[in-house]
Design an enzyme around this catalytic site. Structure first.
Site, PDB file in Angstrom:
ATOM      1  N   ARG A  45     197.221 149.722  40.616  1.00  0.00           N
ATOM      2  CA  ARG A  45     197.403 151.087  41.114  1.00  0.00           C
ATOM      3  C   ARG A  45     196.383 152.000  40.442  1.00  0.00           C
ATOM      4  O   ARG A  45     196.110 151.873  39.255  1.00  0.00           O
ATOM      5  CB  ARG A  45     198.803 151.583  40.770  1.00  0.00           C
ATOM      6  CG  ARG A  45     198.984 153.013  41.190  1.00  0.00           C
ATOM      7  CD  ARG A  45     200.255 153.606  40.687  1.00  0.00           C
ATOM      8  NE  ARG A  45     200.173 155.042  40.873  1.00  0.00           N
ATOM      9  CZ  ARG A  45     200.577 155.938  39.991  1.00  0.00           C
ATOM     10  NH1 ARG A  45     201.110 155.561  38.861  1.00  0.00           N
ATOM     11  NH2 ARG A  45     200.449 157.211  40.236  1.00  0.00           N
ATOM     12  N   HIS A  70     200.472 160.345  43.861  1.00  0.00           N
ATOM     13  CA  HIS A  70     201.732 159.658  44.201  1.00  0.00           C
ATOM     14  C   HIS A  70     201.684 159.057  45.610  1.00  0.00           C
ATOM     15  O   HIS A  70     202.728 158.806  46.219  1.00  0.00           O
ATOM     16  CB  HIS A  70     202.943 160.614  44.117  1.00  0.00           C
ATOM     17  CG  HIS A  70     203.274 161.044  42.723  1.00  0.00           C
ATOM     18  ND1 HIS A  70     203.679 162.305  42.400  1.00  0.00           N
ATOM     19  CD2 HIS A  70     203.232 160.361  41.544  1.00  0.00           C
ATOM     20  CE1 HIS A  70     203.899 162.395  41.104  1.00  0.00           C
ATOM     21  NE2 HIS A  70     203.615 161.227  40.550  1.00  0.00           N
ATOM     22  N   GLU A 127     206.582 151.028  44.863  1.00  0.00           N
ATOM     23  CA  GLU A 127     205.118 151.043  44.772  1.00  0.00           C
ATOM     24  C   GLU A 127     204.540 149.651  44.552  1.00  0.00           C
ATOM     25  O   GLU A 127     203.506 149.295  45.123  1.00  0.00           O
ATOM     26  CB  GLU A 127     204.698 151.967  43.626  1.00  0.00           C
ATOM     27  CG  GLU A 127     204.972 153.420  43.928  1.00  0.00           C
ATOM     28  CD  GLU A 127     205.027 154.285  42.678  1.00  0.00           C
ATOM     29  OE1 GLU A 127     205.947 154.091  41.865  1.00  0.00           O
ATOM     30  OE2 GLU A 127     204.161 155.148  42.526  1.00  0.00           O
ATOM     31  N   ASN A 153     200.374 148.256  36.874  1.00  0.00           N
ATOM     32  CA  ASN A 153     200.429 149.717  36.978  1.00  0.00           C
ATOM     33  C   ASN A 153     200.352 150.263  35.554  1.00  0.00           C
ATOM     34  O   ASN A 153     201.325 150.216  34.805  1.00  0.00           O
ATOM     35  CB  ASN A 153     201.753 150.103  37.655  1.00  0.00           C
ATOM     36  CG  ASN A 153     201.824 151.580  37.977  1.00  0.00           C
ATOM     37  OD1 ASN A 153     200.997 152.378  37.508  1.00  0.00           O
ATOM     38  ND2 ASN A 153     202.806 151.965  38.762  1.00  0.00           N
ATOM     39  N   ARG A 177     202.727 169.361  32.687  1.00  0.00           N
ATOM     40  CA  ARG A 177     201.642 170.038  33.413  1.00  0.00           C
ATOM     41  C   ARG A 177     202.130 171.336  34.034  1.00  0.00           C
ATOM     42  O   ARG A 177     203.267 171.425  34.483  1.00  0.00           O
ATOM     43  CB  ARG A 177     201.107 169.138  34.522  1.00  0.00           C
ATOM     44  CG  ARG A 177     200.638 167.802  34.019  1.00  0.00           C
ATOM     45  CD  ARG A 177     200.070 166.981  35.169  1.00  0.00           C
ATOM     46  NE  ARG A 177     200.129 165.572  34.837  1.00  0.00           N
ATOM     47  CZ  ARG A 177     200.667 164.634  35.612  1.00  0.00           C
ATOM     48  NH1 ARG A 177     201.179 164.952  36.786  1.00  0.00           N
ATOM     49  NH2 ARG A 177     200.684 163.388  35.216  1.00  0.00           N
TER      50      ARG A 177
END
Ligand code: AMP
Length: 400
Positions: free
Chosen positions: A99, A187, A385, A18, A243
Site C-alpha cells: 500500500r 485512504h 484494504e 502495509n 493533523r
C-alpha cells in the site's frame, strides 16, 4: 536491475504489506480464480520504541507468534517478518502487494514496482512526506528479502483520479497546478474496498467517512470518487489525530512568522502536534480522549466536539455536491468503534434524511445503524484494504 519474468501459478500466495510510521502490518492470501482466502495476518508494532510487539495469527484467529521483541529499527522489524514468513507453515509468496499513500502526479495507477517506479516515488516524497520514505524502504527491502518475487504497488490516490478538475484544483496560480499541486486525497484503498464490499448495493449517492488516527471523507457517485476531504497531502480536510485538517492559510503564515525552524517546524506543528492532540493537549487517541471527557477534562471535550463538528460540516457539503444522499458509511477505527462519535456526528442531520437508531448504533463492527424511518441508509463497514491489494496484485500478475 531488470525485473524477473512473472510466473503465474494456479494457487497463488500473495503477501500484502502495509507499512506505517511505527508498524508493518501484513496478510497472506491464497488466490485462485475469483477465490481469495486470508491464510494469516500479523504485524510488527512499536518500532523504535521499547514496546515492540510481533504477532501472527491464522484464519481461525489462533496466534502462531505473540512476542515482545526489541525493534530498534525498521530493518530489524522487517527482517523478523521476512524470516518468520520464509518458513513453514507459511507458503512462499508468488507476489507481494504494497500500500502506498501517494506517488505524485505521474504515479496514480496501481502497478508493478520497477526501479524507475521506486525512483519516481522517492522524487515525490513531498506528496506524503510522513509515509513515503518508510513505504519505499520496505519495498526495496522486500526485493532483497524475497528475491525473485514480483512486487506491486497500490496507490491510495488511484481511487480519487475520477474527481473532476473543479474539485481537484486549488485556487492558486496556474504554475502550481502544472507542477502537480492539486487534490490527490488519501485512504483510496479503504474507499475502494467499501465500494467493492457493497458490490451491487452501491447506491448512486454515497458518502464514506473513514475515521481513524487519520480521518477523511469522500463523496462517491455511481461508485466513483467525486470529491474527498484530504488534499495535496493527508494533512488537509477533517481534523485527524495529530493533523490540523483544513485551516485558513493565514494561520500558517502567522505561525511561520512566529517560529524559527521554518517549513520543517511548521510541518511538525500541522502534521504531528495538531488535531485531536493539539486541542486536547493530551492524546491523539480517541479512546483516551473519551476516558478524559468522562473524567471532566474540558480540553478533551473540546477536541472531541471539534472532531464531530468537522465531520458533520463535510457531510452537509457533500450532500450538496452529490445532490442528495442514499447511503452514509462509517469506517476506520473511530468509525467502526466509537458509538458516541457516530451519534454526535449524525445529531442534527435528521432534516437531511440521516436518522440514527440509538439501539442499532450501540454496536462495534459491521451493522446498519439507521432507523427504519431514515431516508438515508447509515451503515458501519470495516475496510478490507488488504483484500483489495491482494485482488489488484493477483489481477496484475494475470495481466503481466
Ligand atoms: P485506525 O487508525 O483506523 O486504526 O483508528 C485508530 C483510532 O480508532 C484511535 O483514535 C482509536 O482510539 C480509535 N478507536 C479504536 N477503538 C475504539 C473504541 N472502542 N472507541 C473509541 N475509539 C476507538
Amino acid at each position: 536491475m531488470q525485473n524477473k519474468p512473472i510466473v503465474v501459478m494456479k494457487q497463488m500466495p500473495i503477501l500484502v504489506l502495509n507499512s506505517g510510521s511505527s508498524s508493518i502490518k501484513f496478510s497472506l492470501f491464497q488466490a485462485s480464480g475469483s477465490e481469495r482466502s486470508k491464510l494469516f495476518e500479523g504485524a510488527v508494532d512499536g518500532i523504535g520504541t521499547d514496546r515492540g510487539k510481533f504477532w501472527i495469527k491464522d484464519a481461525s484467529g489462533k496466534k502462531l507468534r505473540d512476542e515482545t521483541p526489541a525493534l530498534p529499527t525498521r530493518n530489524v522489524a522487517f527482517k523478523l517478518v521476512a524470516d518468520a514468513l520464509g518458513q513453514p507453515p507459511f507458503p512462499y509468496p508468488a507476489a507481494i502487494g504494497h500500500r502506498m499513500v501517494a506517488g505524485g502526479p505521474h504515479l496514480t495507477r496501481h502497478q508493478r514496482i520497477t526501479p524507475e517506479v521506486l525512483d519516481e516515488m522517492e522524487l515525490n516524497v513531498a506528496f506524503a512526506p510522513l509515509h513515503t520514505p518508510i513505504a519505499v524502504y520496505i519495498m526495496r527491502e522486500a526485493e532483497i528479502l524475497f528475491p525473485g518475487v514480483p512486487n506491486f504497488v497500490c496507490f491510495d490516490t488511484a481511487f480519487h483520479t475520477t474527481i473532476p478538475e473543479v474539485a481537484q484544483r486549488f485556487a492558486i496560480p496556474e504554475q502550481y497546478w502544472e507542477k502537480g499541486v492539486r487534490r490527490y486525497g488519501a485512504h483510496g484503498i479503504s474507499y475502494e474496498s467499501i465500494v467493492y464490499q457493497l458490490g451491487k448495493d452501491v447506491p448512486e449517492r454515497l458518502i464514506v467517512a473513514h475515521l481513524g488516527n487519520g480521518s477523511s471523507i469522500t463523496a462517491i457517485k455511481h461508485g466513483k470518487s467525486l470529491d474527498t476531504s484530504m488534499g495535496l497531502t493527508p494533512t488537509g480536510g477533517l481534523i485527524s489525530g495529530t493533523r490540523t485538517g483544513d485551516i485558513d492559510p493565514g494561520v500558517l503564515l502567522y505561525i511561520l512568522r512566529d517560529i524559527t525552524g521554518g517549513a520543517d517546524e511548521l510541518e511538525t506543528i500541522v502534521a504531528k502536534k495538531s488535531g485531536l492532540l493539539g486541542t486536547s493537549q493530551l492524546s491523539n487517541d480517541m479512546r483516551e480522549l473519551r476516558d478524559a471527557v468522562a473524567a471532566g477534562n474540558q480540553h478533551a471535550a473540546m477536541a472531541v466536539a471539534q472532531f464531530a463538528y468537522s465531520v458533520k460540516k463535510f457531510i452537509g457539503s457533500y450532500i450538496g455536491v452529490l445532490g442528495g444522499l442514499d447511503m452514509l458509511v462509517f469506517t476506520g477505527g473511530i468509525g467502526e468503534n466509537d458509538i458516541a462519535a457516530r451519534r454526535e456526528i449524525c445529531a442534527g442531520l435528521e432534516h437531511l434524511g440521516i436518522i440514527i437508531d440509538a439501539k442499532r448504533n450501540d454496536v462495534r463492527g459491521e451493522a446498519v445503524i439507521s432507523s427504519e424511518a431514515s431516508p438515508v441508509l447509515v451503515r458501519v463497514i470495516p475496510p478490507a484494504e488488504d483484500l483489495l491489494i491482494a485482488n489488484h496484485a493477483y489481477k496484475m500478475m494475470q495481466e503481466a
